[in-house]
Design a protein around this motif. Structure first.
Motif, mmCIF file in Angstrom:
data_model
loop_
_atom_site.group_PDB
_atom_site.id
_atom_site.type_symbol
_atom_site.label_atom_id
_atom_site.label_comp_id
_atom_site.label_asym_id
_atom_site.label_seq_id
_atom_site.Cartn_x
_atom_site.Cartn_y
_atom_site.Cartn_z
ATOM 1 N N VAL A 257 0.674 -1.233 -0.062
ATOM 2 C CA VAL A 257 0.049 0.046 -0.095
ATOM 3 C C VAL A 257 0.959 1.365 -0.037
ATOM 4 O O VAL A 257 0.661 2.253 -0.747
ATOM 5 C CB VAL A 257 -1.057 0.123 1.288
ATOM 6 C CG1 VAL A 257 -1.676 1.116 1.300
ATOM 7 C CG2 VAL A 257 -1.916 -1.165 1.049
ATOM 8 N N LYS A 258 2.152 1.164 0.756
ATOM 9 C CA LYS A 258 2.859 2.427 0.919
ATOM 10 C C LYS A 258 3.420 2.644 -0.566
ATOM 11 O O LYS A 258 3.601 3.676 -0.844
ATOM 12 C CB LYS A 258 4.059 2.173 1.848
ATOM 13 C CG LYS A 258 5.045 3.018 2.002
ATOM 14 C CD LYS A 258 5.973 3.051 3.126
ATOM 15 C CE LYS A 258 6.963 3.852 3.248
ATOM 16 N NZ LYS A 258 8.106 3.759 4.184
ATOM 17 N N GLY A 259 3.770 1.576 -1.174
ATOM 18 C CA GLY A 259 4.428 1.558 -2.644
ATOM 19 C C GLY A 259 3.321 2.298 -3.597
ATOM 20 O O GLY A 259 3.776 2.950 -4.394
ATOM 21 N N ILE A 260 2.126 1.957 -3.467
ATOM 22 C CA ILE A 260 0.840 2.371 -4.292
ATOM 23 C C ILE A 260 0.835 3.898 -4.210
ATOM 24 O O ILE A 260 0.825 4.576 -5.020
ATOM 25 C CB ILE A 260 -0.212 1.541 -4.065
ATOM 26 C CG1 ILE A 260 -0.144 0.197 -4.504
ATOM 27 C CG2 ILE A 260 -1.593 2.373 -4.657
ATOM 28 C CD1 ILE A 260 -1.290 -0.918 -4.009
ATOM 29 N N HIS A 261 0.858 4.359 -2.662
ATOM 30 C CA HIS A 261 0.752 5.544 -2.515
ATOM 31 C C HIS A 261 1.684 6.362 -3.021
ATOM 32 O O HIS A 261 1.778 7.603 -3.817
ATOM 33 C CB HIS A 261 0.671 6.016 -1.051
ATOM 34 C CG HIS A 261 -0.518 5.219 -0.398
ATOM 35 N ND1 HIS A 261 -0.788 5.163 0.985
ATOM 36 C CD2 HIS A 261 -1.709 5.110 -0.907
ATOM 37 C CE1 HIS A 261 -1.936 5.019 1.305
ATOM 38 N NE2 HIS A 261 -2.650 4.807 0.116
ATOM 39 N N THR B 128 -2.935 -5.052 -8.100
ATOM 40 C CA THR B 128 -2.020 -5.309 -7.008
ATOM 41 C C THR B 128 -2.973 -5.778 -6.008
ATOM 42 O O THR B 128 -2.968 -6.812 -5.179
ATOM 43 C CB THR B 128 -0.885 -4.331 -6.637
ATOM 44 O OG1 THR B 128 -0.020 -4.211 -7.656
ATOM 45 C CG2 THR B 128 -0.344 -4.877 -5.274
ATOM 46 N N MET B 129 -3.746 -4.789 -5.705
ATOM 47 C CA MET B 129 -4.844 -4.787 -4.479
ATOM 48 C C MET B 129 -5.787 -6.179 -4.985
ATOM 49 O O MET B 129 -6.140 -6.601 -4.031
ATOM 50 C CB MET B 129 -5.525 -3.512 -4.602
ATOM 51 C CG MET B 129 -4.799 -2.324 -4.019
ATOM 52 S SD MET B 129 -5.729 -0.771 -3.766
ATOM 53 C CE MET B 129 -4.565 0.446 -3.575
ATOM 54 N N PRO C 43 -11.470 -4.788 2.759
ATOM 55 C CA PRO C 43 -10.933 -3.448 2.307
ATOM 56 C C PRO C 43 -10.350 -3.572 1.304
ATOM 57 O O PRO C 43 -10.096 -2.084 0.595
ATOM 58 C CB PRO C 43 -10.128 -3.158 3.686
ATOM 59 C CG PRO C 43 -9.778 -4.727 4.413
ATOM 60 C CD PRO C 43 -11.184 -5.516 3.997
ATOM 61 N N TRP C 44 -9.708 -4.541 0.757
ATOM 62 C CA TRP C 44 -8.999 -4.488 -0.526
ATOM 63 C C TRP C 44 -9.739 -4.177 -1.728
ATOM 64 O O TRP C 44 -9.486 -3.652 -2.525
ATOM 65 C CB TRP C 44 -7.956 -5.683 -0.646
ATOM 66 C CG TRP C 44 -6.799 -5.769 0.596
ATOM 67 C CD1 TRP C 44 -7.149 -6.476 1.649
ATOM 68 C CD2 TRP C 44 -5.918 -5.140 0.468
ATOM 69 N NE1 TRP C 44 -5.924 -6.242 2.507
ATOM 70 C CE2 TRP C 44 -5.141 -5.482 1.969
ATOM 71 C CE3 TRP C 44 -5.005 -4.115 -0.407
ATOM 72 C CZ2 TRP C 44 -3.915 -4.843 2.299
ATOM 73 C CZ3 TRP C 44 -3.804 -3.682 0.079
ATOM 74 C CH2 TRP C 44 -3.267 -4.002 1.454
ATOM 75 N N ILE C 45 -11.002 -4.912 -1.663
ATOM 76 C CA ILE C 45 -11.886 -4.711 -2.531
ATOM 77 C C ILE C 45 -12.295 -3.262 -2.645
ATOM 78 O O ILE C 45 -12.652 -2.530 -3.781
ATOM 79 C CB ILE C 45 -13.012 -5.914 -2.601
ATOM 80 C CG1 ILE C 45 -12.449 -7.077 -2.689
ATOM 81 C CG2 ILE C 45 -14.105 -5.511 -3.514
ATOM 82 C CD1 ILE C 45 -13.384 -8.296 -2.695
#
Length: 702
Positions: free
Chosen positions: A192-196, A214-215, A233-235
């Motif tokens: 998630v950090k990498g996505i942000h 990825t999610m 939450p990922w969906i």
């Protein structure tokens, strides 16, 4: 599908250019061993432009030839060559060939890399390598390779390898399948950090699509592990990414369609797992409305929902295009594809009642299995080497021999040639010995797994049968000893009770033996002749008498005869038809339990069971309905599997329902569970009506 692969190829090339401009995040406390001058190193050079232009034609054979030519001319660095070639080979579904190239990553000296694009080529080549290991379910190996790459990159000051959102996702997925749930959660947070970090500066349609993928991969991993709350939450986050992509000025309709398809399919799977069937159906309808769902790859790959919801006929129809799919993608009938596609196709046809199609698939699997094993021995030697980690050992041996050879050449020039020849022969023999040992070990592992599975099945069978025989046998033996005891005084009432228990338990043993004989019958190639014309109502009455449900004191039993059935007859084997219906009535009697007392008061009404007889144009339908404990929604098909019992504390073998269905199907009828009924259980058994076209002889081969 091809566009998605091509987009992934261009994405990684694009990221290499972006990396030159914006750089990569560094650990502020680390002292990099190499400092790159981005202005001098630049981004793409002329050779990169050539590869990029040719790759856009999607002629990947041409692309491979171009890459090899440029490498031969010294126009490509080793990291770029490995990156371009492995990606192109994967586009051509030549994963075994690209796997051999990935091993060369270990031979690179990262201190000799001169440009940031070389670093990025190394990173993304390793990314693809780890993803391939994960797809092959070599999770422990994927984690080891991830940590090894991270350590090597940190040695030159590159500290963000494991924080790339896709690499962190792969690591988390591997940890999850290895039951390292806490470590997986940490890796997913890094993802998630990498996505942000990626979306701060890059929000093009392709960036949003890749982040959503990825999610979705994380959500699917949690669902496969049965952790549905963790998947939610990922969906939900994917919905927000879809909204951003949909409102963007440069919105890409193809990416939006692919995102919508993946998100709604995951929602359908999640809702079904939670028992929210209407919500699941709504999400699946939205998935089907996308163009992606109509593509051949989606039609063949996305049958998991249909299989889990019992829509076997639709799944079987989708699998009709499997041959076209495998031909289009140049897929071979190897062990992996047999497990991924052919076995689900067999199960879909079998559960849908398409026995001829199921037998065709089974024959294909049987014919292809031995060849697939042979192909694996010859064409997947690198995969075997990877599993047993022999390549590293062979490399160490080769290095030791090379060093020994150099020392000998320095001291004995005359004997150097002879020694080199000896070492070469020895190396070949040693390599062959390792290959043979690896193959032997693999065969032993497979044989051991099969033996263990056979042992488990045998143990389960013996335990069930032993329990079912031992209990009534102990009762009969005990009371027989009482009766045989000299001078034992027993009054007439107690004697009658003992005799009744001996008779009841003797009948229980007899019924068990009958079921075992029935099981043997339906699994043999014996034919059953269906030439009895039996009155439909009389058949019902015979089954009632045999089951004893009409005399049961713990429930109220009712026989309901529709007017359409009063003069109807069925064409069956009378003995087997009565037996099938009797088994359903036995099931209702056993699982319709007496109601409990409440507040010291007896229940007002008894539980009930009803047998309804109704005649249609082609069949006579018998419906057995009760107010018993019912069947959980996720067990609607499992109950028809041999030896399956939903309640371990209820006596029985788990054979009644499978035998009833098999007998009915091989007389031209069927047994199904009515899932719309929620007051208990409702089973429907049908037999062909007299004078309706049907086969008088039916094979009992399953």
């Amino acid at each position: 599908m091809k566009r998605l692969r091509h987009s992934t190829f261009l994405l990684v090339l694009l990221l290499s250019v972006v990396a030159v401009v914006v750089g990569c995040t560094r650990d502020k406390h680390a002292e990099p061993a190499v400092i790159y001058d981005y202005l001098e190193s630049g981004g793409f050079d002329h050779a990169d432009s050539i590869v990029d232009a040719i790759s856009e034609t999607r002629d990947y054979e041409w692309t491979l030839r171009t890459i090899d030519s440029l490498n031969g001319l010294g126009q490509l660095s080793k990291p770029k060559y490995l990156f371009y070639r492995t990606v192109t080979l994967n586009m051509l579904n030549r994963q075994s060939t690209s796997l051999r190239l990935y091993y060369q990553l270990d031979t690179l000296d990262l201190r000799e890399l001169k440009t940031e694009t070389d670093i990025e080529s190394y990173v993304y080549t390793y990314n693809n390598y780890i993803r391939m290991l994960c797809d092959m379910r070599r999770y422990d190996r994927a984690l080891r390779e991830s940590h090894k790459a991270d350590q090597r990159l940190r040695s030159i000051g590159y500290t963000t390898f494991t924080e790339h959102h896709d690499i962190a996702q792969i690591m988390g997925e591997s940890q999850l399948y290895l039951n390292q749930d806490d470590s997986a959660a940490v890796s997913f947070r890094k993802s998630v950090k990498g996505i942000h970090a990626r979306l701060v500066n890059h929000r093009a349609p392709l960036d949003l699509r890749e982040c959503q993928k990825t999610m979705n991969a994380i959500a699917k991993a949690y669902m496969r592990k049965g952790l549905y709350d963790m998947a939610k939450p990922w969906i939900a986050i994917q919905d927000s990414l879809f909204t951003i992509a949909d409102r963007a000025e440069d919105r890409d309709t193809v990416f939006l369609d692919e995102m919508s398809a993946e998100i709604n399919y995951s929602k359908a799977m999640l809702a079904h797992a939670e028992g929210k069937e209407e919500e699941a159906r709504r999400a699946y309808r939205q998935y089907q409305q996308t163009s992606t769902a109509q593509q051949l790859a989606s039609i063949v790959n996305n049958n998991e929902y249909l299989m889990q919801t019992g829509q076997y006929a639709q799944a079987a129809r989708n699998f009709e295009r499997l041959d076209e799919f495998m031909l289009t993608n140049a897929y071979k009938c190897d062990l992996e594809n047999i497990g991924r596609y052919l076995l689900p196709k067999y199960r879909a046809n079998l559960q849908a009642g398409h026995l001829d199609s199921a037998m065709q698939v089974a024959s294909l699997v049987a014919g292809a299995y031995n060849q697939a094993l042979a192909d694996q021995k010859t064409s997947e030697a690198d995969l075997v080497a990877m599993v047993y980690d022999t390549e590293g050992k062979e490399r160490q041996i080769a290095e030791q021999k090379a060093e020994l050879s150099r020392q000998q050449l320095l001291t004995v020039i005359v004997g150097g040639t002879v020694m080199l020849l000896f070492l070469l022969v020895y190396s070949v023999m040693r390599y062959r010995a390792y290959r043979k040992l690896d193959e032997t070990n693999r065969q032993l592992v497979v044989a051991n797994e099969r033996a263990e599975e056979a042992s488990r099945m045998k143990t389960r069978f013996i335990q069930q049968i032993s329990h079912e025989v031992r209990t009534p046998l102990n009762i009969v033996s005990g009371f027989s000893q009482v009766l045989a005891t000299p001078d034992m005084k027993i009054d007439s009432e107690e004697l009658q009770s003992i005799s009744r228990k001996i008779v009841d338990n003797s009948e229980r043993i007899t019924k068990l033996i009958d079921k075992m004989l029935d099981l043997s019958l339906i699994n043999s190639k014996t034919d059953i002749v269906c030439d009895d014309h039996v009155d439909a109502v009389e058949l019902a009455r015979q089954a009632i008498r045999q089951s004893g449900i009409g005399k049961a004191t713990h429930l109220d039993f009712t026989l309901h005869i529709d007017d359409s059935a009063r003069n109807a007859a069925v064409t069956v084997n009378q003995r087997q038809a009565v037996k099938a219906l009797t088994l359903l009535l036995d099931n209702a009697k056993k699982f319709t339990l007496p109601q409990a007392y409440r507040n010291g008061e007896a229940p007002k009404d008894k539980p009930r069971a009803v047998l309804s007889v109704e005649a249609g144009t082609a069949d006579v339908v018998y419906t057995v309905e009760d107010t018993g404990i019912g069947i959980p929604p996720d067990q609607t098909e499992n109950i028809f599997m041999e030896f399956v019992q939903l309640d371990d504390y209820t006596h029985g073998t788990g054979l009644g329902l499978p035998i009833a269905r098999a007998l009915a199907q091989h007389m031209g009828g069927n047994v199904v569970l009515d899932t719309t009924y929620t007051g208990g259980a409702r089973f429907v058994i049908s037999f062909p009506r007299k004078n309706h076209e049907n086969n008088v002889t039916s094979s009992l081969t399953l």
